[in-house]
Write a protein that holds these residues in place. Structure first.
Motif, PDB file in Angstrom:
ATOM      1  N   MET A 215       0.808  -1.209   0.000  1.00 61.80           N
ATOM      2  CA  MET A 215       0.000   0.000   0.000  1.00 61.80           C
ATOM      3  C   MET A 215       0.853   1.276   0.000  1.00 61.80           C
ATOM      4  SD  MET A 215      -3.187  -0.373  -0.397  1.00 61.80           S
ATOM      5  CE  MET A 215      -3.698   1.285   0.064  1.00 61.80           C
ATOM      6  N   THR A 216       2.119   1.131   0.382  1.00 61.96           N
ATOM      7  CA  THR A 216       2.996   2.306   0.369  1.00 61.96           C
ATOM      8  C   THR A 216       3.130   2.881  -1.043  1.00 61.96           C
ATOM      9  OG1 THR A 216       4.901   0.807   0.204  1.00 61.96           O
ATOM     10  CG2 THR A 216       4.320   1.640   2.400  1.00 61.96           C
ATOM     11  N   VAL A 217       2.981   2.026  -2.057  1.00 58.91           N
ATOM     12  CA  VAL A 217       3.043   2.504  -3.440  1.00 58.91           C
ATOM     13  C   VAL A 217       1.890   3.463  -3.709  1.00 58.91           C
ATOM     14  CG1 VAL A 217       2.860   1.832  -5.871  1.00 58.91           C
ATOM     15  CG2 VAL A 217       4.271   0.487  -4.303  1.00 58.91           C
ATOM     16  N   PHE A 218       0.691   3.061  -3.294  1.00 58.00           N
ATOM     17  CA  PHE A 218      -0.472   3.939  -3.475  1.00 58.00           C
ATOM     18  C   PHE A 218      -0.306   5.227  -2.665  1.00 58.00           C
ATOM     19  CE2 PHE A 218      -4.544   5.483  -1.841  1.00 58.00           C
ATOM     20  CZ  PHE A 218      -5.194   5.790  -3.034  1.00 58.00           C
ATOM     21  N   ASP A 219       0.172   5.092  -1.445  1.00 57.84           N
ATOM     22  CA  ASP A 219       0.306   6.251  -0.559  1.00 57.84           C
ATOM     23  C   ASP A 219       1.291   7.287  -1.104  1.00 57.84           C
ATOM     24  OD1 ASP A 219      -1.486   5.042   1.182  1.00 57.84           O
ATOM     25  OD2 ASP A 219       0.097   4.147   2.406  1.00 57.84           O
ATOM     26  N   SER A 220       2.214   6.854  -1.919  1.00 52.19           N
ATOM     27  CA  SER A 220       3.250   7.767  -2.414  1.00 52.19           C
ATOM     28  C   SER A 220       2.898   8.404  -3.755  1.00 52.19           C
ATOM     29  CB  SER A 220       4.580   7.017  -2.559  1.00 52.19           C
ATOM     30  OG  SER A 220       4.488   6.024  -3.578  1.00 52.19           O
ATOM     31  N   LEU A 221       1.783   8.027  -4.343  1.00 56.87           N
ATOM     32  CA  LEU A 221       1.469   8.465  -5.700  1.00 56.87           C
ATOM     33  C   LEU A 221       1.303   9.978  -5.824  1.00 56.87           C
ATOM     34  CD1 LEU A 221      -0.972   5.704  -7.031  1.00 56.87           C
ATOM     35  CD2 LEU A 221       1.405   6.127  -7.698  1.00 56.87           C
ATOM     36  N   GLU A 222       0.628  10.608  -4.889  1.00 63.12           N
ATOM     37  CA  GLU A 222       0.423  12.048  -5.008  1.00 63.12           C
ATOM     38  C   GLU A 222       1.754  12.798  -4.968  1.00 63.12           C
ATOM     39  OE1 GLU A 222      -1.681  15.882  -2.767  1.00 63.12           O
ATOM     40  OE2 GLU A 222      -2.329  13.854  -2.258  1.00 63.12           O
ATOM     41  N   ALA A 223       2.613  12.431  -4.026  1.00 61.35           N
ATOM     42  CA  ALA A 223       3.919  13.090  -3.926  1.00 61.35           C
ATOM     43  C   ALA A 223       4.734  12.874  -5.194  1.00 61.35           C
ATOM     44  CB  ALA A 223       4.673  12.576  -2.708  1.00 61.35           C
ATOM     45  N   LEU A 224       4.673  11.663  -5.742  1.00 61.06           N
ATOM     46  CA  LEU A 224       5.409  11.373  -6.974  1.00 61.06           C
ATOM     47  C   LEU A 224       4.891  12.205  -8.137  1.00 61.06           C
ATOM     48  CD1 LEU A 224       5.726   7.472  -6.758  1.00 61.06           C
ATOM     49  CD2 LEU A 224       7.559   9.158  -6.481  1.00 61.06           C
ATOM     50  N   LEU A 225       3.574  12.359  -8.208  1.00 64.12           N
ATOM     51  CA  LEU A 225       2.976  13.139  -9.286  1.00 64.12           C
ATOM     52  C   LEU A 225       3.385  14.607  -9.197  1.00 64.12           C
ATOM     53  CD1 LEU A 225       1.019  13.186 -11.704  1.00 64.12           C
ATOM     54  CD2 LEU A 225      -0.824  13.650 -10.072  1.00 64.12           C
ATOM     55  N   ARG A 226       3.321  15.166  -8.002  1.00 60.98           N
ATOM     56  CA  ARG A 226       3.691  16.569  -7.833  1.00 60.98           C
ATOM     57  C   ARG A 226       5.172  16.790  -8.139  1.00 60.98           C
ATOM     58  NH1 ARG A 226      -0.210  19.695  -5.571  1.00 60.98           N
ATOM     59  NH2 ARG A 226      -1.959  18.633  -4.539  1.00 60.98           N
ATOM     60  N   GLN A 227       6.009  15.862  -7.714  1.00 61.04           N
ATOM     61  CA  GLN A 227       7.440  16.003  -7.972  1.00 61.04           C
ATOM     62  C   GLN A 227       7.742  15.861  -9.458  1.00 61.04           C
ATOM     63  OE1 GLN A 227       9.727  16.923  -5.554  1.00 61.04           O
ATOM     64  NE2 GLN A 227      10.906  17.306  -7.413  1.00 61.04           N
ATOM     65  N   ALA A 228       7.028  14.976 -10.140  1.00 63.17           N
ATOM     66  CA  ALA A 228       7.232  14.795 -11.579  1.00 63.17           C
ATOM     67  C   ALA A 228       6.921  16.068 -12.341  1.00 63.17           C
ATOM     68  CB  ALA A 228       6.369  13.647 -12.098  1.00 63.17           C
ATOM     69  N   LEU A 229       5.847  16.760 -11.953  1.00 59.49           N
ATOM     70  CA  LEU A 229       5.507  18.009 -12.625  1.00 59.49           C
ATOM     71  C   LEU A 229       6.553  19.083 -12.318  1.00 59.49           C
ATOM     72  CD1 LEU A 229       3.552  19.531 -14.425  1.00 59.49           C
ATOM     73  CD2 LEU A 229       2.260  20.176 -12.387  1.00 59.49           C
ATOM     74  N   ALA A 230       7.053  19.097 -11.089  1.00 56.19           N
ATOM     75  CA  ALA A 230       8.089  20.062 -10.726  1.00 56.19           C
ATOM     76  C   ALA A 230       9.362  19.822 -11.534  1.00 56.19           C
ATOM     77  CB  ALA A 230       8.388  19.978  -9.233  1.00 56.19           C
ATOM     78  N   ASP A 231       9.687  18.550 -11.778  1.00 56.19           N
ATOM     79  CA  ASP A 231      10.912  18.206 -12.494  1.00 56.19           C
ATOM     80  C   ASP A 231      10.775  18.382 -14.003  1.00 56.19           C
ATOM     81  OD1 ASP A 231      12.071  17.548 -10.088  1.00 56.19           O
ATOM     82  OD2 ASP A 231      11.679  15.398 -10.278  1.00 56.19           O
ATOM     83  N   GLU A 232       9.656  17.955 -14.568  1.00 61.56           N
ATOM     84  CA  GLU A 232       9.495  17.911 -16.015  1.00 61.56           C
ATOM     85  C   GLU A 232       8.713  19.089 -16.577  1.00 61.56           C
ATOM     86  OE1 GLU A 232       8.032  14.122 -17.378  1.00 61.56           O
ATOM     87  OE2 GLU A 232       8.994  13.060 -15.720  1.00 61.56           O
TER      88      GLU A 232
END
Length: 287
Positions: A215-232
């Motif tokens: 479930m940690t994968v699901f829990d981390s999705l929002e942070a990953l999405l926001r960081q991806a937009l910040a990076d790309e």
């Protein structure tokens, strides 16, 4: 106009030809044998013996020649903006009145120098103001400069390196103070500094995980999405539905059903997208 992409596409300079140690050794041995023969000495075979003092000396000479050639080419590169690094880059940048900010990387300093060179052509140009905004703070990631209509009103849109691109009041104030200086602002221009993140997109999606995914994968999705937009992301980056799905479809995620946004977000070159609410709903597991 000088452009960073042009610099990045340049091949490394080669002021003097590069040779391998083996080729250098062969060339040196050939000259040594010719000279020895001219003096009536037959060193054929002997010079190739392992441990032969003469052979060792020639190997040292070949190794030093390779090092010298590399050092010459490195010295040439140190004097070119596309390849200079560290203190060498500091000196090149200083020639154009660009001084490294505290904590600034070589890549950012090089990019600022390119903008400064382009901006020196005429006061009040886009790169003139962009150069000033970039030197205001290391937290400035990118800047868009544009004129409103044909009048004197100039807008400087700022994208931050932190806070997912959204500049805070302190950063906007720092940029405004720099571009309003009498040495920067053209007397007829009226400048307004604002945030480049003018479009806010809310995201909603249903997520299914694979049977063994923690479930940690699901829990981390929002942070990953926001960081991806910040990076790309950045100025002029269109936020498409397919991009959103690709960033949520990380290893361990079986399926993503994107409910919002319902259409792609297309923006102007001088604007940037920021994420508003991100609502991800866990729908179970699927093979």
């Amino acid at each position: 106009m000088l452009d960073l992409s042009t610099l990045e596409g340049l091949p490394a300079p080669q002021a003097i030809s590069v040779t391998s140690e083996a080729d250098a050794l062969a060339a040196i041995k050939a000259v040594f044998v010719d000279l020895a023969t001219a003096y009536g000495l037959d060193v054929t075979g002997i010079i190739d013996l392992e441990g032969e003092p003469g052979n060792i000396q020639l190997q040292v000479g070949a190794f030093r020649e390779v090092l010298y050639r590399a050092a010459i080419n490195d010295a040439v590169k140190a004097n070119l903006l596309a390849f200079a690094a560290g203190a060498d880059l500091d000196h090149l940048a200083a020639f154009y009145d660009v001084i490294r900010l505290t904590g600034e990387t070589d890549a950012r300093l090089r990019a600022r120098t390119v903008v400064a060179i382009s901006g020196r052509s005429t006061a009040g140009s886009e790169d003139w103001y962009k150069s000033a905004a970039l030197r205001a703070s290391i937290r400035v990631k990118d800047v868009a400069v544009y004129r409103v209509g044909t009048g004197p009103d100039i807008r400087i849109a700022v994208l931050a390196t932190d806070n997912f691109g959204e500049p805070d009041a302190a950063l906007l104030a720092a940029v405004d103070a720099e571009v309003q200086k009498s040495s920067v602002r053209v007397i007829s221009d009226r400048i307004t500094v604002l945030s480049a993140t003018s479009a806010t997109v809310n995201v909603a999606a249903d997520i299914w995980l694979l049977p063994t995914t923690p479930m940690t994968v699901f829990d981390s999705l929002e942070a990953l999405l926001r960081q991806a937009l910040a990076d790309e992301g950045g100025l002029g980056f269109n936020l498409t539905r397919s991009w959103l799905v690709s960033k949520l479809q990380v290893p361990g995620v079986q399926k993503v059903s994107l409910a919002a946004p319902v259409v792609d977000t297309i923006i102007d070159d001088g604007a940037a997208v920021k994420l508003g609410t991100v609502t991800l709903t866990y729908r179970g597991r699927d093979r």
